[in-house]
Motif scaffolding. Sequence first.
Motif, mmCIF file in Angstrom:
data_model
loop_
_atom_site.group_PDB
_atom_site.id
_atom_site.type_symbol
_atom_site.label_atom_id
_atom_site.label_comp_id
_atom_site.label_asym_id
_atom_site.label_seq_id
_atom_site.Cartn_x
_atom_site.Cartn_y
_atom_site.Cartn_z
ATOM 1 N N UNK A 192 60.111 -38.618 -51.771
ATOM 2 C CA UNK A 192 59.150 -38.165 -51.454
ATOM 3 C C UNK A 192 57.963 -39.624 -51.984
ATOM 4 N N UNK A 193 57.125 -39.611 -50.931
ATOM 5 C CA UNK A 193 55.871 -40.905 -51.125
ATOM 6 C C UNK A 193 54.210 -39.519 -51.620
ATOM 7 N N UNK A 194 53.697 -40.427 -53.387
ATOM 8 C CA UNK A 194 52.655 -39.976 -52.515
ATOM 9 C C UNK A 194 51.491 -41.434 -53.598
ATOM 10 N N UNK A 195 50.235 -41.447 -52.435
ATOM 11 C CA UNK A 195 49.153 -42.236 -53.086
ATOM 12 C C UNK A 195 48.223 -41.388 -53.111
ATOM 13 N N UNK A 196 47.573 -41.222 -54.229
ATOM 14 C CA UNK A 196 46.574 -40.393 -55.114
ATOM 15 C C UNK A 196 45.706 -41.325 -55.915
ATOM 16 N N UNK A 216 44.946 -49.078 -62.863
ATOM 17 C CA UNK A 216 42.829 -49.562 -63.049
ATOM 18 C C UNK A 216 42.338 -48.787 -62.769
ATOM 19 N N UNK A 217 42.494 -47.426 -63.394
ATOM 20 C CA UNK A 217 41.210 -45.780 -63.363
ATOM 21 C C UNK A 217 40.801 -45.547 -62.176
ATOM 22 N N UNK A 218 42.559 -46.159 -61.168
ATOM 23 C CA UNK A 218 41.620 -45.799 -59.603
ATOM 24 C C UNK A 218 42.603 -45.399 -58.455
ATOM 25 N N UNK A 219 43.697 -45.273 -58.758
ATOM 26 C CA UNK A 219 44.762 -44.928 -57.796
ATOM 27 C C UNK A 219 46.076 -44.471 -59.232
ATOM 28 N N UNK A 220 46.932 -43.585 -58.512
ATOM 29 C CA UNK A 220 48.194 -43.289 -58.568
ATOM 30 C C UNK A 220 48.931 -43.514 -57.916
ATOM 31 N N UNK A 221 50.570 -43.736 -58.178
ATOM 32 C CA UNK A 221 51.494 -43.908 -56.710
ATOM 33 C C UNK A 221 52.593 -43.750 -56.906
ATOM 34 N N UNK A 222 53.745 -43.314 -56.045
ATOM 35 C CA UNK A 222 54.827 -43.718 -56.325
ATOM 36 C C UNK A 222 56.015 -43.356 -54.842
ATOM 37 N N UNK A 223 56.874 -43.604 -55.079
ATOM 38 C CA UNK A 223 58.331 -43.755 -53.984
ATOM 39 C C UNK A 223 59.004 -42.766 -54.813
ATOM 40 N N UNK A 224 59.665 -42.461 -54.521
ATOM 41 C CA UNK A 224 61.273 -41.867 -55.057
ATOM 42 C C UNK A 224 62.164 -41.175 -53.440
#
Length: 448
Positions: A329-333, A261-269
């Motif tokens: 790896x975890x990221x919420x941006x 939604x043009x708000x954030x990116x996120x991933x778990x690896x």
Amino acid sequence: MRVASVLLLSVALAGSAMGQPLAFGSSDDVLELGSSIRPEERFRAAGYLGPAYLPDTWRGAGRLEVEALAGRLSIGLGGTVHSGDNGLYAPEGDELYDLARLVRYVRLNSTAADRAYLRLGPTERVTLASGALARGYRTTSAWDERSIGLEGALEAGRFRVAGFADDVLRLDGVVGGELEVDLDATVGPVRGIGVTVAGVHDLGRTGITGDSSLTGVEVVARGTLPGIGPLDLEPYATHARYLGQGSTLGGGVRIGSENVGDVFRGSVGAGVFASTPGFVPGHVGPFYSISNATERIVDDRGFFESPRRIELAGTPLDSVRSALDLVLDVQILAFGRFELSQHYRRHIGEKTASAFAFRAAGRLPGQGRIEFALERQDFRGFFDLIQDLGQLNTLVLDVQVPVGRRGVVFVRSRYGYRRLTDADGLEDDDRFLVERRFEPLIGVRLGQ
């Protein structure tokens, strides 16, 4: 420097519409202007005064910083000077390079139409391909020794190229790059199959024989499986090698989305790497600039004893045996606003070569910001991580809070390293010792 030349040309040809920041290096760092998906022109400046503790004594401190964003260009300049025995604190005024260290970043940001990014400044967080060669590489673990690097990335059709050089003024640091090609192929349920080729090379450090201390290459194959809603499931397989050292075979899976939604990116690896002797995943990491083939960290427990004992910390690459490494790896941006990320690599082998990283950073209303960042390496398991600080660790806690209309409080706590000199009674200047800094400053601010 061919990679840098290609990146400069790419940026010169790029358009002017702003777009989602590319995911390479510091391109999406929320504490740098230009990382937002909808940036606005702005200017900020602040000046501070106060006490500072470094290293092992209180000093006076003054700091100036400026940030500006206009169109695609964003600039951040700033620096702190501290009092010393003969004027200034010696490491801050002993070489011309200290003037270049006033550059926090100078960026040309990516666009929606032409996906190009270029940044000049200290290297902070470079990862290549799967992270088997380089993960979170930086030159700021010893703050007074940081170098001015160049990094950039370009996306064009099915191709993506990215690269970095960590010292463009002295041309003697680490360089690396990657080329990703989308093959637009499908095998069974796996679609969007692509290949990434990456490499890293150390220009500045040589071994006893005079050969390069480190050259690494990696090949990654990845694809996409149907996910849930906006989330994709991306499996990958990789093979990486440090020439003259060892190699690894690895694989894993990542679930997430590059843009929601043009708000954030996120991933778990999650991934697993099986390595031969002479290889540990992510060896070119947050401590490599001060813990490598020639430069080493001194164990402070023996350094301050009487009589002094000089013992070196860290695990040299040529002493690593065959092992398994498990990675999470975890990221919420949130673009330009907030980041929460974590990396954990559990090394299952003879050596204490596990790694951990955590970062929480965000911009607050009224020019405020906060960052908490922790890097740990050279421990064994989870209980060692939480029970013992060890010798390879850095910590940054920066808090900037507006007070009233123009006032601002800036508190910086930094746990890092400094280079030992003759004044420390050590002849070898390729040794580093832990350094603790604390700077509670107050000041005034301008801009928005």
